[in-house]
Design a protein around this motif. Structure first.
Motif, short mmCIF file in Angstrom:
data_model
loop_
_atom_site.label_atom_id
_atom_site.label_comp_id
_atom_site.label_asym_id
_atom_site.label_seq_id
_atom_site.Cartn_x
_atom_site.Cartn_y
_atom_site.Cartn_z
N MET A 262 7.19 55.17 -4.14
CA MET A 262 6.64 54.98 -2.82
C MET A 262 5.12 55.10 -2.92
SD MET A 262 7.48 57.22 0.53
CE MET A 262 6.77 56.79 2.05
N ASP A 263 4.45 54.06 -2.49
CA ASP A 263 2.99 54.05 -2.55
C ASP A 263 2.39 54.75 -1.34
OD1 ASP A 263 3.01 52.55 -4.89
OD2 ASP A 263 3.01 50.65 -3.80
N LYS A 264 1.28 55.39 -1.57
CA LYS A 264 0.57 56.06 -0.49
C LYS A 264 -0.05 54.99 0.41
CE LYS A 264 -1.51 59.86 -1.54
NZ LYS A 264 -2.47 60.88 -2.03
N PRO A 265 0.09 55.14 1.74
CA PRO A 265 -0.51 54.16 2.65
C PRO A 265 -2.03 54.07 2.46
CG PRO A 265 1.00 55.60 3.83
CD PRO A 265 0.84 56.17 2.45
N PHE A 266 -2.55 52.86 2.60
CA PHE A 266 -3.98 52.63 2.40
C PHE A 266 -4.83 53.53 3.29
CE2 PHE A 266 -7.91 50.58 3.77
CZ PHE A 266 -8.56 50.46 2.56
N TYR A 267 -4.46 53.64 4.57
CA TYR A 267 -5.29 54.43 5.49
C TYR A 267 -5.31 55.90 5.08
CZ TYR A 267 -7.51 55.92 9.82
OH TYR A 267 -8.39 56.46 10.74
N LEU A 268 -4.21 56.41 4.55
CA LEU A 268 -4.18 57.79 4.07
C LEU A 268 -5.12 57.94 2.87
CD1 LEU A 268 -3.18 60.68 3.91
CD2 LEU A 268 -1.11 59.84 2.77
N GLU A 269 -5.08 57.00 1.94
CA GLU A 269 -6.00 57.04 0.79
C GLU A 269 -7.45 56.96 1.26
OE1 GLU A 269 -5.31 54.59 -2.62
OE2 GLU A 269 -3.13 54.77 -2.39
N PHE A 270 -7.69 56.13 2.25
CA PHE A 270 -9.04 55.96 2.79
C PHE A 270 -9.55 57.28 3.39
CE2 PHE A 270 -11.65 54.87 6.57
CZ PHE A 270 -12.74 54.26 5.92
N LEU A 271 -8.72 57.92 4.22
CA LEU A 271 -9.13 59.19 4.82
C LEU A 271 -9.32 60.28 3.77
CD1 LEU A 271 -7.04 59.48 8.12
CD2 LEU A 271 -9.51 59.09 7.89
N GLU A 272 -8.44 60.31 2.76
CA GLU A 272 -8.60 61.31 1.70
C GLU A 272 -9.90 61.09 0.92
OE1 GLU A 272 -4.01 62.54 0.67
OE2 GLU A 272 -4.89 60.85 -0.41
N THR A 273 -10.24 59.84 0.66
CA THR A 273 -11.48 59.53 -0.04
C THR A 273 -12.69 59.96 0.79
OG1 THR A 273 -10.43 57.66 -1.15
CG2 THR A 273 -12.83 57.67 -1.10
N LEU A 274 -12.67 59.63 2.07
CA LEU A 274 -13.77 60.06 2.95
C LEU A 274 -13.86 61.58 3.02
CD1 LEU A 274 -13.61 57.65 6.04
CD2 LEU A 274 -15.36 57.74 4.24
N SER A 275 -12.72 62.23 3.14
CA SER A 275 -12.69 63.68 3.27
C SER A 275 -13.25 64.38 2.03
CB SER A 275 -11.25 64.14 3.52
OG SER A 275 -11.18 65.54 3.62
N ALA A 276 -13.06 63.77 0.87
CA ALA A 276 -13.59 64.35 -0.36
C ALA A 276 -15.12 64.27 -0.42
CB ALA A 276 -12.98 63.65 -1.57
N ARG A 277 -15.69 63.37 0.36
CA ARG A 277 -17.14 63.14 0.30
C ARG A 277 -17.90 63.64 1.53
NH1 ARG A 277 -14.52 59.52 -2.61
NH2 ARG A 277 -15.44 58.56 -4.44
N TYR A 278 -17.19 63.71 2.66
CA TYR A 278 -17.86 64.04 3.92
C TYR A 278 -16.99 65.01 4.73
CZ TYR A 278 -20.30 59.73 2.74
OH TYR A 278 -21.00 58.76 2.09
#
Length: 138
Positions: free
Chosen positions: A1-17
């Motif tokens: 099961m792949d992680k949803p794109f929006y979840l990956e997007f929010l996780e990436t943003l959260s790691a930086r901001y």
């Protein structure tokens, strides 16, 4: 099961901001839901008979509404719908409803499932995929 794109997007943003509160809450809810769906998949995959398939996180737009289905189990005998919940809260059940400790009503998985079944039936009928009448839900 792949992680949803929006979840990956929010996780990436959260790691930086530092995300604003609504986005942090959305991220937490999505992570919790994704973990629940992964846990569900792991349990089901262990016992899934040959020829059966499980489809996850299906999203449909239709003229009568939007639908997100957590899991559909496709077997030679039928299609089974699962609404997966991963509640990370203390809850109580009273008067036929689930409530969190802050006494906020939690939408019932039964309510969500019923709405999903109705809408997916409409989508399948309108696509001429389904040729049988679903049983009445009394």
């Amino acid at each position: 099961m792949d992680k949803p794109f929006y979840l990956e997007f929010l996780e990436t943003l959260s790691a930086r901001y530092q995300l604003p509160d609504p986005s942090r809450t959305k991220l937490w809810a999505m992570q919790t839901g994704f973990k629940g769906q992964k846990d569900f998949e792991a349990v089901v995959q262990e016992v899934l008979p040959h020829g059966w398939r499980i489809l996850h996180d299906l999203n449909f737009d239709h003229s009568i509404g939007k639908i997100q289905i957590d899991a559909l189990l496709v077997s030679p005998h039928g299609i089974y719908h699962f609404e997966v919940k991963n509640l990370v809260a203390e809850c109580e059940y009273r008067d036929g409803e689930f409530y969190s400790l802050i006494f906020r009503r939690i939408i019932s998985a039964f309510e969500e499932s019923f709405a999903s079944v109705v809408l997916i039936s409409v989508i399948l009928y309108s696509s001429l995929i389904l040729s049988f009448q679903p049983n009445r839900l009394d």
